[in-house]
Design an enzyme around this catalytic site. Structure first.
Site, PDB file in Angstrom:
ATOM      1  CD  GLU A   1      53.205  30.734  10.108  1.00 58.92           C
ATOM      2  OE1 GLU A   1      53.722  29.796   9.487  1.00 58.92           O
ATOM      3  OE2 GLU A   1      52.805  30.617  11.288  1.00 58.92           O
TER       4      GLU A   1
ATOM      5  CB  CYS B   1      57.300  30.019   2.068  1.00 63.43           C
ATOM      6  SG  CYS B   1      55.544  30.273   1.835  1.00 63.43           S
TER       7      CYS B   1
HETATM    8  P1  NAD Z   1      62.695  39.254   5.104  1.00 65.11           P
HETATM    9  O1  NAD Z   1      62.702  38.632   6.443  1.00 65.11           O
HETATM   10  O2  NAD Z   1      63.970  39.766   4.551  1.00 65.11           O
HETATM   11  O3  NAD Z   1      61.689  40.481   5.061  1.00 65.11           O
HETATM   12  C1  NAD Z   1      60.330  40.339   5.401  1.00 65.11           C
HETATM   13  C2  NAD Z   1      59.820  41.662   5.910  1.00 65.11           C
HETATM   14  O4  NAD Z   1      60.467  41.963   7.139  1.00 65.11           O
HETATM   15  C3  NAD Z   1      60.071  42.841   4.989  1.00 65.11           C
HETATM   16  O5  NAD Z   1      58.937  43.679   4.985  1.00 65.11           O
HETATM   17  C4  NAD Z   1      61.242  43.531   5.661  1.00 65.11           C
HETATM   18  O6  NAD Z   1      61.299  44.911   5.382  1.00 65.11           O
HETATM   19  C5  NAD Z   1      60.942  43.296   7.116  1.00 65.11           C
HETATM   20  N1  NAD Z   1      62.083  43.413   8.037  1.00 65.11           N
HETATM   21  C6  NAD Z   1      63.401  43.273   7.771  1.00 65.11           C
HETATM   22  N2  NAD Z   1      64.130  43.463   8.908  1.00 65.11           N
HETATM   23  C7  NAD Z   1      63.249  43.716   9.891  1.00 65.11           C
HETATM   24  C8  NAD Z   1      63.370  43.975  11.295  1.00 65.11           C
HETATM   25  N3  NAD Z   1      64.543  44.023  11.908  1.00 65.11           N
HETATM   26  N4  NAD Z   1      62.242  44.171  11.994  1.00 65.11           N
HETATM   27  C9  NAD Z   1      61.037  44.119  11.408  1.00 65.11           C
HETATM   28  N5  NAD Z   1      60.861  43.886  10.102  1.00 65.11           N
HETATM   29  C10 NAD Z   1      61.950  43.686   9.338  1.00 65.11           C
HETATM   30  O7  NAD Z   1      62.037  38.172   4.105  1.00 65.11           O
HETATM   31  P2  NAD Z   1      61.793  38.318   2.536  1.00 65.11           P
HETATM   32  O8  NAD Z   1      63.074  38.128   1.810  1.00 65.11           O
HETATM   33  O9  NAD Z   1      60.975  39.525   2.261  1.00 65.11           O
HETATM   34  O10 NAD Z   1      60.838  37.074   2.281  1.00 65.11           O
HETATM   35  C11 NAD Z   1      61.275  35.815   1.933  1.00 65.11           C
HETATM   36  C12 NAD Z   1      61.130  34.868   3.101  1.00 65.11           C
HETATM   37  O11 NAD Z   1      59.764  34.798   3.497  1.00 65.11           O
HETATM   38  C13 NAD Z   1      61.520  33.442   2.782  1.00 65.11           C
HETATM   39  O12 NAD Z   1      62.269  32.914   3.837  1.00 65.11           O
HETATM   40  C14 NAD Z   1      60.179  32.734   2.657  1.00 65.11           C
HETATM   41  O13 NAD Z   1      60.234  31.342   2.883  1.00 65.11           O
HETATM   42  C15 NAD Z   1      59.375  33.444   3.677  1.00 65.11           C
HETATM   43  N6  NAD Z   1      57.941  33.286   3.442  1.00 65.11           N
HETATM   44  C16 NAD Z   1      57.224  32.506   4.304  1.00 65.11           C
HETATM   45  C17 NAD Z   1      55.876  32.301   4.097  1.00 65.11           C
HETATM   46  C18 NAD Z   1      55.055  31.450   5.032  1.00 65.11           C
HETATM   47  O14 NAD Z   1      53.833  31.498   4.971  1.00 65.11           O
HETATM   48  N7  NAD Z   1      55.672  30.689   5.901  1.00 65.11           N
HETATM   49  C19 NAD Z   1      55.251  32.910   3.007  1.00 65.11           C
HETATM   50  C20 NAD Z   1      56.011  33.706   2.165  1.00 65.11           C
HETATM   51  C21 NAD Z   1      57.351  33.894   2.395  1.00 65.11           C
END
Ligand code: NAD
Length: 518
Positions: free
Chosen positions: A287, A321
């Site tokens: 997501e 989000c």
């Molecule tokens: P991000 O993608 O930077 O990080 C999310 C998670 O992924 C963190 O725990 C991070 O450490 C991990 N991560 C980073 N690189 C990785 C890799 N190569 N492999 C595996 N894991 C890795 O996102 P963020 O800045 O933490 O969150 C914000 C984003 O989340 C926004 O785009 C927002 O819209 C989205 N979001 C979506 C929903 C939904 O339900 N659709 C809900 C909340 C947030």
């Protein structure tokens, strides 16, 4: 199992001075417990590492909230091995017993409510009511998924041919890697992990590096609730360092991810490749982001529309989000809605929620990288359109504060197309309702959307044509309630897993058909 019917957890009533007082004393107590160290937890044992994550208060970055051990590939390997071993017994534990543990976790969260809220206010800096809405959502996930597991534990009815019996039931999958974002560090981390656990899987719990102390608090709740050692393993770390390893490993059965589209796509790609000793096609529940629009029609209740645009755009500083980042206004009501939005946005009280108390309506953004990103989009917006509200953000060393900002722009401008994830709203004028809906749909994301209108025909049209997973009429577009507004996006917003809905738990299980001829 005798349970009261599911209902959403009520929010704290902040007009009651006793609650305000309870929160103030929780902030004081938690304030005296900052700067502690948090190890990993693997197989019930605390594990220290060489690396660490220093978590700070975004409203006051010199204040350290806690130091959390950062896993390397070595610990990630240990956790995968441990979780694989624990799967043997956990997958055979009765679904009722698993559900009971989730219900107990919910009860613990209720008891520790103000304390957990205080940790959230220090580490994520949301206003108190936003933190509370998240804790209520976390409790809802635990309560709802426990009941969902009881509904699904014996499978579902199917038909049979004469002389045979057919059964269709679910079984756990294996080790799930649960990777969460920072913006819902309590609710989403709890929701994703509890769904994986209650369905009989074992879990690697990987919180965001910006909110790992809250991850440690959830781990405490699970341990106290009686999740057996090894069934959930707390493995914080930098995504760039351990993410690929966890996703790629042959022992990983599925990945449940919420975060940016960039990371989500990378996970999907890596998970799709088969490596040596891998015996399954990995499942991914992904997501991601949004560029959510609210369409205001000429027949709308303009004051209510303006209030809900402001609530949806600036709640938790636009870092949801589901946040409204585009307001698409019918030409005939454009000026009036805009005027009201400006008035209401100007009235927001920007502040540091830990210090300034219950009245703060908007805190800072989460981190320096996020502050830089939002600031650079404000520069882009200035070059693309007219800034109607907001000024350039100040010195990040004094807190990552960005004032509520509004741009009037063309629909194809970057600030109206790309996810900014901050308190920046793009206002776009539409010729008529068709034009407004076309503009709303002209975007790769499709998470939430809203329409304000009293025109039945227009609402029915939007019901069919608005390309988003969650569409709301005549109300705000944020704050989806578990069990009431199942949540998940279309397009680049995700795999439409609909968290908090009736289809969510089966994503974490294998469905088995068994037929016996008599
Ligand atoms: P991000 O993608 O930077 O990080 C999310 C998670 O992924 C963190 O725990 C991070 O450490 C991990 N991560 C980073 N690189 C990785 C890799 N190569 N492999 C595996 N894991 C890795 O996102 P963020 O800045 O933490 O969150 C914000 C984003 O989340 C926004 O785009 C927002 O819209 C989205 N979001 C979506 C929903 C939904 O339900 N659709 C809900 C909340 C947030």
């Amino acid at each position: 199992m005798g349970l009261i019917p599911y209902k959403n957890e009520p929010y704290v009533d902040w007009s009651d001075e006793a609650n305000v007082e309870a929160m103030r004393s929780a902030l004081e107590e938690v304030g005296a417990s900052l700067r502690r160290d948090y190890p990993l937890v693997i197989g019930g044992k605390k594990v220290d590492t060489d690396g660490e994550i220093v978590s700070v208060n975004p409203a006051n970055p010199s204040q350290v909230v806690g130091r959390v051990a950062a896993a390397t590939e070595r610990e990630a390997d240990m956790a995968l091995e441990t979780a694989s071993g624990a799967f043997e017994s956990w997958s055979r534990t009765e679904p009722e017993a698993r559900a009971r543990i989730m219900l107990r976790a919910a009860a613990i969260m209720r008891r520790r409510r103000f304390e957990i809220l205080a940790w959230h206010v220090y580490e994520g800096a949301p206003p108190w009511a936003e933190a509370d809405a998240q804790l209520a959502e976390a409790i809802d996930f635990l309560e709802y998924y426990a009941r969902e597991m009881l509904r699904l534990k014996d499978g579902v009815e199917i038909y049979a041919v004469p002389g045979e019996e057919s059964r269709y039931f679910y079984q756990p999958m294996g080790v799930g890697v649960v990777i969460a974002p920072w913006n819902f560090p309590v609710a989403i981390l709890t929701g994703m992990s509890s769904a994986a656990l209650v369905t009989g899987n074992t879990v690697i719990l990987k919180p965001s590096e910006f909110t790992s102390v809250l991850g440690a608090k959830l781990m405490e709740v699970y341990e106290e609730a009686g999740v057996p050692p090894g069934v959930v393993n707390f493995v914080p770390g930098y995504g760039g360092e351990i993410g690929d390893y966890l996703v790629t490993d042959a022992r990983t059965r599925f990945i449940s991810f919420t975060g940016s589209v960039k990371t989500g796509l990378r996970i999907n790609e890596l998970a799709a490749r088969q490596i040596e000793r891998q015996r399954w096609i990995k499942r991914t529940i992904v997501e991601t982001g949004g560029k959510d629009a609210m369409v205001i029609d000429d027949s709308a209740d303009l004051d209510a529309a303006a209030a809900d645009i402001v609530a949806s755009a600036y709640g938790y500083s636009g870092q949801k989000c589901s946040a409204a980042s585009r307001a698409i206004l019918h030409a005939d009501v454009h000026d009036e809605v805009l005027q009201r939005v400006l008035e209401k946005a100007r009235a927001l009280k920007l502040g540091a929620p830990a210090e300034d108390g219950v009245d703060v309506s908007m805190g800072p953004v989460i981190s320096e990288p996020q502050f830089e990103k939002v600031s650079s989009y404000i520069d882009v917006g200035k070059s693309e359109g007219e800034r109607l509200l907001g000024e350039d953000p100040g010195d990040p060393e004094k807190g990552y504060f960005v004032p509520p900002t509004i741009f009037e722009v063309e629909p194809r401008s970057r600030v109206a197309q790309e996810e900014i994830f901050g308190p920046v709203l793009s206002v776009i004028e539409a010729r008529d309702f068709d034009d407004a809906l076309r503009i709303a749909n002209d975007n790769p994301y499709g998470l939430t959307g809203g329409v304000y209108s009293k025109n039945r025909g227009h609402l029915e049209q939007a019901r069919r044509e608005f390309n988003a997973g969650n569409v709301y009429f005549n109300r705000k577009i944020t704050g989806a309630l578990v069990g009431v507004q199942p949540f998940g996006g279309f397009g680049m917003s995700g795999t439409d897993s609909k968290a908090g809905g009736p289809d969510y738990l089966p994503l974490h299980m294998l469905a088995k058909t068994v037929v016996e001829r008599f």
